[in-house]
Design an enzyme around this catalytic site. Structure first.
Site, PDB file in Angstrom:
ATOM      1  N   LYS A 162      -6.287 -16.453   6.631  1.00 47.63           N
ATOM      2  CA  LYS A 162      -4.834 -16.593   6.655  1.00 47.63           C
ATOM      3  C   LYS A 162      -4.433 -18.035   7.037  1.00 47.63           C
ATOM      4  CE  LYS A 162      -4.019 -11.690   7.793  1.00 47.63           C
ATOM      5  NZ  LYS A 162      -3.370 -10.746   8.747  1.00 47.63           N
ATOM      6  N   HIS A 208      -7.628 -11.506   6.633  1.00 45.73           N
ATOM      7  CA  HIS A 208      -7.306 -10.221   5.994  1.00 45.73           C
ATOM      8  C   HIS A 208      -8.552  -9.691   5.308  1.00 45.73           C
ATOM      9  CE1 HIS A 208      -5.422  -7.140   3.524  1.00 45.73           C
ATOM     10  NE2 HIS A 208      -6.234  -7.564   2.573  1.00 45.73           N
ATOM     11  N   GLU A 229      -6.262  -5.517  -4.571  1.00 40.32           N
ATOM     12  CA  GLU A 229      -6.082  -6.862  -4.024  1.00 40.32           C
ATOM     13  C   GLU A 229      -6.876  -7.903  -4.821  1.00 40.32           C
ATOM     14  OE1 GLU A 229      -7.031  -6.168   0.092  1.00 40.32           O
ATOM     15  OE2 GLU A 229      -5.155  -5.071   0.436  1.00 40.32           O
ATOM     16  N   TYR A 282       1.407  -6.975   0.624  1.00 40.08           N
ATOM     17  CA  TYR A 282       1.717  -6.209   1.832  1.00 40.08           C
ATOM     18  C   TYR A 282       2.696  -5.062   1.553  1.00 40.08           C
ATOM     19  CZ  TYR A 282      -0.793  -9.406   4.971  1.00 40.08           C
ATOM     20  OH  TYR A 282      -1.753 -10.129   5.629  1.00 40.08           O
ATOM     21  N   ASN A 333      -3.700 -13.248  13.183  1.00 40.37           N
ATOM     22  CA  ASN A 333      -5.038 -12.694  13.424  1.00 40.37           C
ATOM     23  C   ASN A 333      -6.083 -13.170  12.428  1.00 40.37           C
ATOM     24  OD1 ASN A 333      -4.243 -11.172  11.268  1.00 40.37           O
ATOM     25  ND2 ASN A 333      -4.339  -9.180  12.300  1.00 40.37           N
TER      26      ASN A 333
HETATM   27  P1  DAT Z   1      -5.176  -5.086   9.072  1.00 38.54           P
HETATM   28  O1  DAT Z   1      -4.832  -6.528   8.757  1.00 38.54           O
HETATM   29  O2  DAT Z   1      -6.180  -4.990  10.190  1.00 38.54           O
HETATM   30  O3  DAT Z   1      -5.559  -4.301   7.856  1.00 38.54           O
HETATM   31  P2  DAT Z   1      -2.617  -3.704   8.953  1.00 38.54           P
HETATM   32  O4  DAT Z   1      -2.900  -3.481   7.489  1.00 38.54           O
HETATM   33  O5  DAT Z   1      -2.254  -2.530   9.774  1.00 38.54           O
HETATM   34  O6  DAT Z   1      -3.859  -4.421   9.663  1.00 38.54           O
HETATM   35  O7  DAT Z   1      -1.450  -4.761   9.106  1.00 38.54           O
HETATM   36  C1  DAT Z   1      -1.387  -5.893   8.259  1.00 38.54           C
HETATM   37  C2  DAT Z   1      -1.032  -7.107   9.084  1.00 38.54           C
HETATM   38  O8  DAT Z   1       0.264  -6.932   9.635  1.00 38.54           O
HETATM   39  C3  DAT Z   1      -1.947  -7.338  10.290  1.00 38.54           C
HETATM   40  O9  DAT Z   1      -3.107  -8.058   9.963  1.00 38.54           O
HETATM   41  C4  DAT Z   1      -1.046  -8.096  11.205  1.00 38.54           C
HETATM   42  C5  DAT Z   1       0.338  -7.538  10.928  1.00 38.54           C
HETATM   43  N1  DAT Z   1       0.692  -6.492  11.901  1.00 38.54           N
HETATM   44  C6  DAT Z   1       0.172  -5.249  11.995  1.00 38.54           C
HETATM   45  N2  DAT Z   1       0.728  -4.550  12.983  1.00 38.54           N
HETATM   46  C7  DAT Z   1       1.652  -5.390  13.531  1.00 38.54           C
HETATM   47  C8  DAT Z   1       2.579  -5.275  14.596  1.00 38.54           C
HETATM   48  N3  DAT Z   1       2.680  -4.153  15.329  1.00 38.54           N
HETATM   49  N4  DAT Z   1       3.351  -6.353  14.883  1.00 38.54           N
HETATM   50  C9  DAT Z   1       3.278  -7.493  14.165  1.00 38.54           C
HETATM   51  N5  DAT Z   1       2.427  -7.670  13.145  1.00 38.54           N
HETATM   52  C10 DAT Z   1       1.624  -6.626  12.832  1.00 38.54           C
HETATM   53 MG    MG Z   2      -4.478  -3.682   6.194  1.00 32.12          MG
END
Ligand code: DAT
Ligand code: MG
Length: 148
Positions: free
Chosen positions: A9, A115, A126, A49, A112
């Protein structure tokens, strides 16, 4: 062989972590079949997303992923989707174990570092979203006999 979509990212690119992250997947034994530094458009971000479009953090997420270049990759190998997720660590870097990418490099869920696709279906979706077929290379690697 399974394929997954991984993406350093904007925070990971700015923090000079591309090399370290690529090195981990190479050393593990996975095969890189496509990679590029690119900008993510608003449209691509919203598609990528899409599953989060009703979440309160969706706007922030799209703003973040379009805020600077990303390093998009496709990796291939046995069970690479789940194994790469393990190597990434939990979504919240404060909960991600040391030794994982997010555990080693992140502090907040909004930044974080990486991805990774979470299922066969999302990997296929994707990969097709980010790469044209001719950007993916099928080839033999000489080390495969020492990995499998
Ligand atoms: P991952 O990236 O581990 O697959 P995800 O698909 O649940 O996680 O979420 C996508 C991204 O969205 C994640 O990398 C960071 C952001 N995100 C997830 N939960 C969040 C939250 N509670 N507050 C802010 N950003 C969040
Ligand atoms: Mg995800």
């Amino acid at each position: 062989m399974e394929r997954t979509f991984l993406m350093v990212k904007p925070d990971g690119v700015q923090r000079n972590l591309i090399g370290n992250i690529v090195q981990r997947f190479e050393a593990k034994g996975f095969k890189l079949v496509g990679a590029k530094l690119m900008s993510v458009s608003q449209e691509l971000a919203e598609k990528h997303y899409g599953e989060h479009k009703d979440k309160p953090f969706f706007g922030e997420l799209v703003d973040f992923i379009t805020s600077g270049p990303v390093f998009a990759m496709v990796w291939e190998g046995e069970n690479v989707i789940a194994t790469a997720r393990n190597m990434m660590g939990k979504t919240n870097p404060q909960e991600a174990l040391p030794g994982t990418i997010r555990g080693d490099f992140g502090l907040t869920v909004g930044k974080n570092v990486i991805h990774g696709s979470d299922s066969k279906e999302s990997a296929e979706r994707e990969i097709n979203l980010f790469f044209a077929p001719d950007e993916l290379i099928s080839y033999e690697k000489q080390d495969s006999a020492w990995i499998y």
